[in-house]
Design an enzyme around this catalytic site. Structure first.
Site, PDB file in Angstrom:
ATOM      1  N   SER A   1      54.463 -13.433-101.705  1.00 42.22           N
ATOM      2  CA  SER A   1      54.175 -12.071-102.135  1.00 42.22           C
ATOM      3  C   SER A   1      54.873 -11.857-103.479  1.00 42.22           C
ATOM      4  O   SER A   1      54.865 -12.750-104.333  1.00 42.22           O
ATOM      5  CB  SER A   1      54.666 -11.100-101.064  1.00 42.22           C
ATOM      6  OG  SER A   1      54.444  -9.777-101.434  1.00 42.22           O
TER       7      SER A   1
ATOM      8  N   TYR B   1      47.554  -6.567-109.487  1.00 39.93           N
ATOM      9  CA  TYR B   1      48.564  -7.467-108.907  1.00 39.93           C
ATOM     10  C   TYR B   1      49.324  -6.756-107.793  1.00 39.93           C
ATOM     11  O   TYR B   1      49.592  -7.336-106.731  1.00 39.93           O
ATOM     12  CB  TYR B   1      49.510  -7.932-110.016  1.00 39.93           C
ATOM     13  CG  TYR B   1      50.507  -8.992-109.591  1.00 39.93           C
ATOM     14  CD1 TYR B   1      50.143 -10.337-109.520  1.00 39.93           C
ATOM     15  CD2 TYR B   1      51.826  -8.664-109.289  1.00 39.93           C
ATOM     16  CE1 TYR B   1      51.074 -11.319-109.152  1.00 39.93           C
ATOM     17  CE2 TYR B   1      52.751  -9.630-108.931  1.00 39.93           C
ATOM     18  CZ  TYR B   1      52.369 -10.956-108.866  1.00 39.93           C
ATOM     19  OH  TYR B   1      53.293 -11.920-108.501  1.00 39.93           O
TER      20      TYR B   1
ATOM     21  N   LYS C   1      49.383  -8.075-103.854  1.00 43.41           N
ATOM     22  CA  LYS C   1      50.573  -8.505-103.115  1.00 43.41           C
ATOM     23  C   LYS C   1      50.842  -7.603-101.907  1.00 43.41           C
ATOM     24  O   LYS C   1      51.388  -8.066-100.901  1.00 43.41           O
ATOM     25  CB  LYS C   1      51.781  -8.581-104.051  1.00 43.41           C
ATOM     26  CG  LYS C   1      51.636  -9.678-105.124  1.00 43.41           C
ATOM     27  CD  LYS C   1      51.437 -11.082-104.534  1.00 43.41           C
ATOM     28  CE  LYS C   1      51.471 -12.169-105.583  1.00 43.41           C
ATOM     29  NZ  LYS C   1      51.326 -13.527-105.022  1.00 43.41           N
TER      30      LYS C   1
HETATM   31  N1  LIG Z   1      57.504 -16.039-111.518  1.00 44.71           N
HETATM   32  C1  LIG Z   1      57.782 -14.832-111.049  1.00 44.71           C
HETATM   33  O1  LIG Z   1      58.597 -14.070-111.638  1.00 44.71           O
HETATM   34  C2  LIG Z   1      57.121 -14.349-109.776  1.00 44.71           C
HETATM   35  C3  LIG Z   1      57.564 -13.138-109.231  1.00 44.71           C
HETATM   36  C4  LIG Z   1      56.956 -12.693-108.064  1.00 44.71           C
HETATM   37  C5  LIG Z   1      55.969 -13.416-107.453  1.00 44.71           C
HETATM   38  N2  LIG Z   1      55.564 -14.606-108.012  1.00 44.71           N
HETATM   39  C6  LIG Z   1      54.498 -15.327-107.305  1.00 44.71           C
HETATM   40  O2  LIG Z   1      54.886 -16.674-107.121  1.00 44.71           O
HETATM   41  C7  LIG Z   1      53.720 -17.485-107.010  1.00 44.71           C
HETATM   42  C8  LIG Z   1      53.876 -18.715-107.884  1.00 44.71           C
HETATM   43  O3  LIG Z   1      53.929 -18.304-109.230  1.00 44.71           O
HETATM   44  P1  LIG Z   1      54.818 -19.028-110.350  1.00 44.71           P
HETATM   45  O4  LIG Z   1      55.660 -17.970-110.945  1.00 44.71           O
HETATM   46  O5  LIG Z   1      55.432 -20.242-109.810  1.00 44.71           O
HETATM   47  O6  LIG Z   1      53.677 -19.333-111.421  1.00 44.71           O
HETATM   48  P2  LIG Z   1      53.232 -20.645-112.208  1.00 44.71           P
HETATM   49  O7  LIG Z   1      52.136 -20.175-113.112  1.00 44.71           O
HETATM   50  O8  LIG Z   1      54.395 -21.356-112.803  1.00 44.71           O
HETATM   51  O9  LIG Z   1      52.610 -21.553-111.045  1.00 44.71           O
HETATM   52  C9  LIG Z   1      51.431 -21.177-110.368  1.00 44.71           C
HETATM   53  C10 LIG Z   1      50.567 -22.407-110.170  1.00 44.71           C
HETATM   54  O10 LIG Z   1      49.394 -21.975-109.466  1.00 44.71           O
HETATM   55  C11 LIG Z   1      48.282 -22.613-110.041  1.00 44.71           C
HETATM   56  N3  LIG Z   1      47.080 -21.806-109.828  1.00 44.71           N
HETATM   57  C12 LIG Z   1      46.737 -20.661-110.450  1.00 44.71           C
HETATM   58  N4  LIG Z   1      45.536 -20.260-110.028  1.00 44.71           N
HETATM   59  C13 LIG Z   1      45.118 -21.159-109.116  1.00 44.71           C
HETATM   60  C14 LIG Z   1      43.955 -21.305-108.347  1.00 44.71           C
HETATM   61  N5  LIG Z   1      42.937 -20.418-108.432  1.00 44.71           N
HETATM   62  N6  LIG Z   1      43.844 -22.370-107.508  1.00 44.71           N
HETATM   63  C15 LIG Z   1      44.840 -23.281-107.427  1.00 44.71           C
HETATM   64  N7  LIG Z   1      45.960 -23.214-108.160  1.00 44.71           N
HETATM   65  C16 LIG Z   1      46.100 -22.159-108.990  1.00 44.71           C
HETATM   66  C17 LIG Z   1      48.609 -22.742-111.522  1.00 44.71           C
HETATM   67  O11 LIG Z   1      47.852 -23.780-112.147  1.00 44.71           O
HETATM   68  C18 LIG Z   1      50.094 -23.041-111.482  1.00 44.71           C
HETATM   69  O12 LIG Z   1      50.350 -24.433-111.491  1.00 44.71           O
HETATM   70  C19 LIG Z   1      52.545 -16.593-107.354  1.00 44.71           C
HETATM   71  O13 LIG Z   1      51.890 -16.194-106.160  1.00 44.71           O
HETATM   72  C20 LIG Z   1      53.181 -15.402-108.035  1.00 44.71           C
HETATM   73  O14 LIG Z   1      52.424 -14.238-107.885  1.00 44.71           O
HETATM   74  C21 LIG Z   1      56.109 -15.078-109.146  1.00 44.71           C
END
Ligand SMILES: NC(=O)c1ccc[n+]([C@@H]2O[C@H](COP(=O)([O-])OP(=O)(O)OC[C@H]3O[C@@H](n4cnc5c(N)ncnc54)[C@H](O)[C@@H]3O)[C@@H](O)[C@H]2O)c1
Length: 256
Positions: free
Chosen positions: A146, A160, A164
């Site tokens: 989330s 977004y 979530k």
């Molecule tokens: N980074 C933050 O600050 C943060 C905060 C809250 C929540 N999140 C959540 O954490 C999760 C991971 O994000 P992250 O920050 O590691 O991002 P990131 O962009 O570094 O990694 C996400 C990965 O998901 C892959 N991806 C995107 N769309 C896709 C699809 N349709 N099918 C398959 N793969 C796909 C991308 O290629 C990427 O490698 C997400 O759900 C994001 O919403 C991140």
């Protein structure tokens, strides 16, 4: 913040097959690596073949199985589950994308539809595909990623934030529906985390209203491995008595 170092728990996922989406980068990559280093057979999903190739090349001996494809599309989901070979002990739905901080009055259809597809439909499709295997085995663990935006209205744009909140709802519904069948379904809500996620603030309204709030309350960003620590705990059998929680892993942001 004090320095944090990942400590591997040898054998925690021995004999288990674990699907991790978004495994090519950030939190998903850190989760895939942690599970694989702790003995799990990881089926790694990501839309980027190149990122998956890099992951496998970094740890060629860990047996990570890469499956490239858009996880919001049914054919990619079927390929991920087929690669698991009839057994899925745990599933981490990590893949996700941010929106552009649009408020509702300015939200383009294509952003709404894409964010809901990647962040929500993928969770529905993949959970739907693995649950029959878990029901057959009488056990299983699902962790959905989330966000702080699933806990409050001030961390992202409308799309977004809604996506979530939907992830939290899917988590709680599944926890109730399948809890007595031995399947635990939990969520982790990360705060700011250093990854490759793109979060352009393309909205003047968000710049006026949201940006100042970030300045006031945002705790320091975490490393992706810190989120992997929270996710793998809930995936693991040590979380045996935990079902239906949305666990904030955010340096305390949720308490402000
Ligand atoms: N980074 C933050 O600050 C943060 C905060 C809250 C929540 N999140 C959540 O954490 C999760 C991971 O994000 P992250 O920050 O590691 O991002 P990131 O962009 O570094 O990694 C996400 C990965 O998901 C892959 N991806 C995107 N769309 C896709 C699809 N349709 N099918 C398959 N793969 C796909 C991308 O290629 C990427 O490698 C997400 O759900 C994001 O919403 C991140």
């Amino acid at each position: 913040m004090p320095e944090w170092e990942e400590v591997i728990t040898p054998g925690r996922f021995d004999g288990q097959t674990v699907i991790v989406t978004g495994a090519g980068s950030g939190i998903g990559r850190a989760t895939a690596l942690r599970v694989a280093k702790e003995g799990g057979r990881v089926i790694a999903g990501d839309v980027s073949q190149e990122r998956l190739d890099d992951l496998v090349a970094e740890v060629p001996d860990l047996g990570i199985v890469p499956v490239a494809g858009d996880v919001s599309a049914e054919d990619s989901v079927q390929r991920l589950v087929a690669a698991a070979g009839g057994r899925v002990d745990a599933l981490a739905n990590v893949a996700g994308i941010m929106d552009h901080f649009h408020g509702l009055h300015e939200l383009p259809d294509e952003i709404w539809e894409r964010v809901m597809a990647v962040n929500v439909t993928s969770v529905v499709r993949l959970s739907r595909a693995v649950l029959p295997l878990m029901l057959g085995a009488g056990r299983g663990s699902i962790v959905n990623v989330s966000s702080e935006a699933g806990l409050r209205g001030s961390a992202a744009g409308a799309a977004y934030t809604a996506s979530k909140h939907a992830v939290n709802g899917l988590t709680r519904s599944a926890a109730v529906m399948y809890g007595r069948k031995g399947i635990r379904v939990n969520a982790v809500a990360p705060g700011a985390t250093v990854t490759h996620i793109e979060a352009p603030m393309d909205s003047d309204l968000a710049k006026e209203v949201i940006a100042p709030l970030f300045g006031a309350v945002l705790p320091p960003a975490a490393q992706a491995s810190e989120l992997a620590a929270s996710i793998t705990f809930l995936l693991s059998r040590d979380a045996t008595n935990i079902n239906g929680v949305v666990l904030a892993s955010d340096n305390g942001w949720n308490a402000i």
